[in-house]
Design a protein around this motif. Structure first.
Motif, mmCIF file in Angstrom:
data_model
loop_
_atom_site.group_PDB
_atom_site.id
_atom_site.type_symbol
_atom_site.label_atom_id
_atom_site.label_comp_id
_atom_site.label_asym_id
_atom_site.label_seq_id
_atom_site.Cartn_x
_atom_site.Cartn_y
_atom_site.Cartn_z
ATOM 1 N N LEU A 52 0.870 -1.190 -0.174
ATOM 2 C CA LEU A 52 -0.139 0.371 0.049
ATOM 3 C C LEU A 52 0.732 1.373 -0.285
ATOM 4 O O LEU A 52 1.597 0.964 1.296
ATOM 5 N N ASP A 53 0.700 2.286 -1.322
ATOM 6 C CA ASP A 53 1.255 3.236 -0.586
ATOM 7 C C ASP A 53 0.777 4.985 -0.541
ATOM 8 O O ASP A 53 1.482 5.559 -0.550
ATOM 9 N N ILE A 54 0.084 4.782 -1.288
ATOM 10 C CA ILE A 54 -0.964 6.188 -0.703
ATOM 11 C C ILE A 54 -2.419 6.038 -0.471
ATOM 12 O O ILE A 54 -3.071 4.725 -0.876
ATOM 13 N N VAL A 55 -2.819 6.764 0.567
ATOM 14 C CA VAL A 55 -4.425 6.664 0.868
ATOM 15 C C VAL A 55 -4.841 8.138 0.757
ATOM 16 O O VAL A 55 -4.214 9.200 1.611
ATOM 17 N N VAL A 56 -6.394 7.764 0.333
ATOM 18 C CA VAL A 56 -6.496 9.289 0.276
ATOM 19 C C VAL A 56 -7.762 8.935 0.995
ATOM 20 O O VAL A 56 -8.915 8.193 0.725
ATOM 21 N N PHE A 115 -0.749 14.702 -8.005
ATOM 22 C CA PHE A 115 0.841 15.368 -8.046
ATOM 23 C C PHE A 115 1.144 15.198 -6.782
ATOM 24 O O PHE A 115 1.958 14.654 -6.572
ATOM 25 N N LEU A 116 0.213 15.677 -5.379
ATOM 26 C CA LEU A 116 1.102 15.560 -4.419
ATOM 27 C C LEU A 116 1.674 14.304 -4.084
ATOM 28 O O LEU A 116 1.903 13.692 -3.477
ATOM 29 N N ALA A 117 -0.048 12.702 -4.195
ATOM 30 C CA ALA A 117 0.598 11.796 -3.856
ATOM 31 C C ALA A 117 1.596 11.483 -4.973
ATOM 32 O O ALA A 117 2.142 10.460 -4.345
ATOM 33 N N SER A 118 2.138 12.124 -6.341
ATOM 34 C CA SER A 118 2.962 11.591 -6.789
ATOM 35 C C SER A 118 4.931 11.460 -6.501
ATOM 36 O O SER A 118 5.234 12.146 -5.578
ATOM 37 N N ASP A 119 6.154 11.281 -7.147
ATOM 38 C CA ASP A 119 7.049 11.627 -7.063
ATOM 39 C C ASP A 119 7.526 12.439 -6.535
ATOM 40 O O ASP A 119 8.621 13.056 -6.402
ATOM 41 N N GLU A 120 6.646 12.911 -7.995
ATOM 42 C CA GLU A 120 7.436 14.355 -8.349
ATOM 43 C C GLU A 120 6.831 15.303 -7.108
ATOM 44 O O GLU A 120 7.284 16.927 -7.080
ATOM 45 N N ALA A 121 6.102 15.329 -5.804
ATOM 46 C CA ALA A 121 6.031 15.883 -4.837
ATOM 47 C C ALA A 121 6.530 15.687 -4.064
ATOM 48 O O ALA A 121 5.965 15.703 -2.579
ATOM 49 N N ASP A 122 7.679 15.319 -4.188
ATOM 50 C CA ASP A 122 8.485 14.182 -3.018
ATOM 51 C C ASP A 122 8.715 15.110 -1.245
ATOM 52 O O ASP A 122 9.733 13.547 -0.637
ATOM 53 N N GLN A 150 6.979 -0.580 5.898
ATOM 54 C CA GLN A 150 7.252 -0.602 4.066
ATOM 55 C C GLN A 150 8.179 0.686 3.979
ATOM 56 O O GLN A 150 8.902 0.587 2.323
ATOM 57 N N GLY A 151 8.618 1.375 5.022
ATOM 58 C CA GLY A 151 9.725 2.545 4.606
ATOM 59 C C GLY A 151 8.899 4.151 4.128
ATOM 60 O O GLY A 151 10.162 4.781 3.467
ATOM 61 N N GLY A 152 7.541 3.697 4.508
ATOM 62 C CA GLY A 152 7.334 4.827 4.002
ATOM 63 C C GLY A 152 5.798 4.981 3.151
ATOM 64 O O GLY A 152 5.347 3.427 3.225
ATOM 65 N N GLY A 153 5.370 6.116 2.573
ATOM 66 C CA GLY A 153 3.456 5.978 2.433
ATOM 67 C C GLY A 153 3.233 7.730 2.192
ATOM 68 O O GLY A 153 4.453 8.718 2.566
ATOM 69 N N VAL A 154 2.278 7.438 1.617
ATOM 70 C CA VAL A 154 1.849 9.031 1.503
ATOM 71 C C VAL A 154 0.049 8.807 1.722
ATOM 72 O O VAL A 154 -0.886 7.610 1.051
ATOM 73 N N MET A 155 -0.297 9.845 2.786
ATOM 74 C CA MET A 155 -1.426 10.362 2.906
ATOM 75 C C MET A 155 -1.924 10.992 2.625
ATOM 76 O O MET A 155 -1.489 12.780 2.610
ATOM 77 N N ILE A 156 -3.216 11.676 1.964
ATOM 78 C CA ILE A 156 -4.168 12.993 0.963
ATOM 79 C C ILE A 156 -4.832 13.119 2.111
ATOM 80 O O ILE A 156 -6.487 12.100 1.395
ATOM 81 N N ARG A 184 4.872 11.131 3.896
ATOM 82 C CA ARG A 184 4.018 12.314 3.766
ATOM 83 C C ARG A 184 2.938 12.974 4.141
ATOM 84 O O ARG A 184 2.347 10.996 3.611
ATOM 85 N N VAL A 185 2.372 13.415 4.469
ATOM 86 C CA VAL A 185 1.172 13.562 4.415
ATOM 87 C C VAL A 185 0.738 15.041 4.133
ATOM 88 O O VAL A 185 1.170 15.921 4.814
ATOM 89 N N CYS A 186 -0.072 14.851 3.331
ATOM 90 C CA CYS A 186 -0.570 16.351 2.160
ATOM 91 C C CYS A 186 -2.688 16.804 2.697
ATOM 92 O O CYS A 186 -2.810 15.229 2.891
ATOM 93 N N ALA A 187 -2.667 17.969 2.086
ATOM 94 C CA ALA A 187 -4.079 17.719 1.706
ATOM 95 C C ALA A 187 -4.507 19.092 0.891
ATOM 96 O O ALA A 187 -3.872 19.245 0.531
ATOM 97 N N VAL A 188 -6.114 18.475 0.170
ATOM 98 C CA VAL A 188 -6.861 18.890 -0.736
ATOM 99 C C VAL A 188 -7.465 19.752 -0.608
ATOM 100 O O VAL A 188 -8.367 19.427 0.540
ATOM 101 N N ASN A 189 -7.741 21.369 -0.456
ATOM 102 C CA ASN A 189 -9.188 22.120 0.365
ATOM 103 C C ASN A 189 -9.786 22.445 -1.057
ATOM 104 O O ASN A 189 -9.199 23.525 -1.524
ATOM 105 N N PRO A 190 -10.476 21.431 -1.703
ATOM 106 C CA PRO A 190 -11.615 21.987 -2.472
ATOM 107 C C PRO A 190 -12.697 22.857 -1.901
ATOM 108 O O PRO A 190 -12.901 23.601 -0.781
#
Ligand SMILES: NC(=O)c1ccc[n+]([C@@H]2O[C@H](COP(=O)([O-])OP(=O)(O)OC[C@H]3O[C@@H](n4cnc5c(N)ncnc54)[C@H](O)[C@@H]3O)[C@@H](O)[C@H]2O)c1
Length: 253
Positions: free
Chosen positions: A83-87, A231-238, A132-138, A179-185
């Protein structure tokens, strides 16, 4: 592709922004667990992704229930091996109304779905990400948590909590490469729009009033939100964490 080979869970993926996120994630290479409390909606989205050549599995999950969140995470790992990304997108609101008219049961539901869900998600996902050594939560928060307006007071508070929790988790979990980020629509054309609009009804006049406060002159759409999340979940935003990104046509300026 941006998320090639990645495995993602998207909660509330049976409609609205979550459906848009799950769909775009699949288009850019991710395998997706389409999680929603409404099984028929999740099945529809997953079937559409699979018919387009993508990989999708349904998890019928109430994000306010720890055993169901645990089962959702287990399903992702059992099905796709990691599991790499949880939104954390599933959310709800009370109708736009004077703050004292919102009853206690509705308040509890809004905070269970919008805030407790983040705790349960972290409890079940962070140990796995650490192993796993990392992951992304949005987290899908809202402009409501940045620039509150009358009528949605308790909802606004729940999204303010989501924003602060995003930043707090980001700083605590950075040492684990999580990494943990948010999107504010800003207000969008989804299943919740009637509840959000002034007066609690979806009328052309109510939409026009909201749109008049959005400099780019329209409501948000699922694809707007999905592109920011991808974008935020991808390696472009690492090197990006703790960012809570407005997708709002300039509303919060
Ligand atoms: N639409 C907007 O104007 C707007 C603006 C800013 C933020 N948001 C946020 O975006 C997110 C998605 O909402 P949307 O606008 O796409 O609405 P939506 O109603 O179209 O989608 C929400 C999805 O969450 C699911 N859900 C609700 N409770 C759940 C639970 N307990 N467990 C699992 N799934 C559950 C619903 O079945 C639905 O499919 C929410 O967090 C919402 O607060 C919406």
């Amino acid at each position: 592709m941006k998320l090639q080979g990645q495995v993602a869970i998207v909660t509330g993926a049976g409609s609205g922004f979550g459906e848009g996120i799950a769909t775009l994630f699949s288009e850019v290479g991710a395998s997706v667990v389409v999680a929603d409390i409404r099984s028929e909606c999740a099945e529809r989205v997953a079937a559409r992704i699979r018919s387009s050549g993508g990989k999708a599995t349904v998890s019928v999950t109430d994000v306010t229930k720890n055993d169901e969140v645990a089962a959702m995470v287990k399903l992702a790992v059992d099905t796709y091996g990691r599991l790499d990304i949880v939104v954390n997108n599933a959310g709800t609101t009370h109708k736009s109304q004077p703050m004292l008219d919102v009853d206690e049961a509705t308040f509890d539901l809004v905070y269970a779905v919008n805030v407790k869900s983040l705790y349960l998600s972290a409890k079940n996902v962070v140990p796995l990400f650490k192993a796993q050594g990392g992951g992304v939560m949005i987290n899908i928060a809202s402009t409501a948590g940045v620039r509150p307006r009358p009528g949605l007071t308790w909802y606004n508070g729940s999204k303010g909590a989501a924003i602060l929790l995003t930043k707090s988790m980001a700083v605590e979990l950075a040492a684990f490469k999580i990494r943990v980020c948010a999107v504010n629509p800003v207000m969008g054309e989804t299943g919740l729009i009637a509840d959000f609009l002034p007066g609690g009804q979806d009328t052309p006049e109510a939409r026009a009033k909201v749109i008049s406060g959005i400099p780019l002159g329209r409501l948000s759409r699922p694809l707007d939100v999905a592109k920011a999340v991808a974008f935020l979940a991808s390696d472009e935003a690492d090197f990006i964490t703790g960012v809570c990104l407005e997708v709002d046509g300039g509303r919060c300026i």
